[in-house]
Enzyme design. Structure first.
Site, PDB file in Angstrom:
ATOM      1  N   GLU A  68      35.003 -54.427 -25.221  1.00  0.00           N
ATOM      2  CA  GLU A  68      34.046 -54.942 -24.244  1.00  0.00           C
ATOM      3  C   GLU A  68      32.729 -55.391 -24.857  1.00  0.00           C
ATOM      4  OE1 GLU A  68      32.507 -53.583 -19.825  1.00  0.00           O
ATOM      5  OE2 GLU A  68      32.637 -52.078 -21.399  1.00  0.00           O
ATOM      6  N   LYS A  86      31.845 -50.647 -27.711  1.00  0.00           N
ATOM      7  CA  LYS A  86      31.593 -50.293 -26.309  1.00  0.00           C
ATOM      8  C   LYS A  86      32.934 -50.286 -25.589  1.00  0.00           C
ATOM      9  CE  LYS A  86      29.032 -51.194 -22.144  1.00  0.00           C
ATOM     10  NZ  LYS A  86      30.184 -50.694 -21.361  1.00  0.00           N
ATOM     11  N   ASP A 133      35.629 -49.881 -22.561  1.00  0.00           N
ATOM     12  CA  ASP A 133      35.698 -50.186 -21.133  1.00  0.00           C
ATOM     13  C   ASP A 133      36.478 -49.084 -20.430  1.00  0.00           C
ATOM     14  OD1 ASP A 133      35.470 -51.485 -18.759  1.00  0.00           O
ATOM     15  OD2 ASP A 133      36.967 -53.029 -19.171  1.00  0.00           O
TER      16      ASP A 133
END
Length: 327
Positions: free
Chosen positions: A188, A43, A45
């Site tokens: 993240e 994931k 950021d």
């Protein structure tokens, strides 16, 4: 009008559809006995972007909110040449990497929304972006209905590699390993995507699930700002600090997660320890601050630090009466 053709501002037509990004729900990683049916990605950021090209060597970037971002990131323009002859729509995330190669949203914010050509050219040298591509929705034809694993295979076959873009790998059925790798890499969190999931534009689908890392921190309350509406007279947010050798450093305000009861309790506690000046050694960039003696300790969670040294996505967890001194 031909299928998959959309009007442009120049009153021409583009040979690809306008596609809104598919969104993930927030939740835990799939249970271990279910993970064989899922893929796991990092994931990032950054800022979500839909990337499209008619195949003429140009490229267009549109943000999740639907705003044009092509001129903001000129270093991504050469991607259009790699897709020449192939009308394509891709999904990805624009990030800026720090000195350790980790995404830094604070650095990305310096690039967002800038359209002046001279300024974007200078910023592209100082804070170059990297485009992480993780899905394809159209390549000469719509592949929205194809399962995730087929779209990822098609994406890899496009051969998209460049100094400012890449197609990172994903793993199948190994959620724990992906989670630990993201921790080590300073990412993240993790996005889990069901291998058979189609791409559903504009839908927040349970077929995609995002899980963020959270950091727990004890902070010192050095003040508060008043809430609005029903929270008038009560703390809308507390002003948090971290104790250092030189004094109390302000690191941000925290309002999310506070219950009404906790706000009333804080109003009572803070009301008996007012202070006529800021207890922080650095500037506090909020208006209407009420200062307090730095005696109350709170536990919060957050996802990381901005480049300005502020808490990112802080959430109130609890007051720490075992560490708080009011006497």
């Amino acid at each position: 009008m031909a299928p998959n053709m959309v009007p442009t501002a120049e009153s021409g037509f583009l040979p690809y559809p306008e596609i809104r990004p598919m969104l993930a729900t927030v939740g835990p990683l799939p249970a271990e006995h279910e993970q064989a049916a899922w893929a796991f990605e990092a994931k990032w950021d950054g800022a979500r972007c839909i990337v499209s090209t008619p195949g003429d060597g140009t490229v267009r970037l549109v943000t999740r909110a639907g705003n044009e971002a092509t001129a903001t990131y000129p270093e991504l323009a050469p991607l259009g040449e790699q897709l020449r002859g192939r009308p394509t729509v891709l999904d990805g995330e624009v990030v800026v990497l720090d000195a350790r190669g980790r995404p830094d949203f604070g650095l990305l914010q310096r690039r967002m929304g800038v359209v002046n050509p001279r300024r974007t050219a200078r910023l592209a040298m100082e804070y170059p972006v990297h485009l992480v591509l993780f899905d394809v929705m159209y390549v000469g034809r719509s592949v929205l209905g194809a399962p995730y694993y087929e779209r990822r295979e098609l994406l890899s076959q496009l051969g998209l590699r460049g100094p400012n873009w890449s197609v990172p790998a994903y793993v199948e059925g190994q959620g724990r390993q992906a989670w630990e790798a993201s921790l080590r890499g300073g990412i993240e969190g993790v996005v889990a995507k069901r291998l058979t999931s189609p791409y559903t534009p504009g839908v927040r689908s349970p077929e995609w699930r995002k899980t963020k890392h959270l950091v727990t921190l004890d902070v010192v309350i050095g003040g508060w700002t008043e809430g609005h509406g029903s929270l008038t007279g009560l703390p809308g947010a507390i002003l948090a600090g971290v104790a250092e050798a030189s004094g109390l450093r302000y690191v941000g305000s925290v309002g999310s997660g506070l219950s009404d009861r906790e706000r009333r309790d804080l109003a009572q506690y803070l009301g008996v320890i007012p202070l006529g000046h800021s207890p922080f050694i650095n500037p506090v960039d909020v208006t209407g601050a009420h200062w307090a003696e730095p005696r109350l300790i709170a536990e919060i969670t957050f996802t990381g630090w901005t480049s300005a040294g502020r808490l990112r996505h802080p959430i109130w967890h609890r007051l720490r009466p075992d560490l708080t001194r009011l006497g």
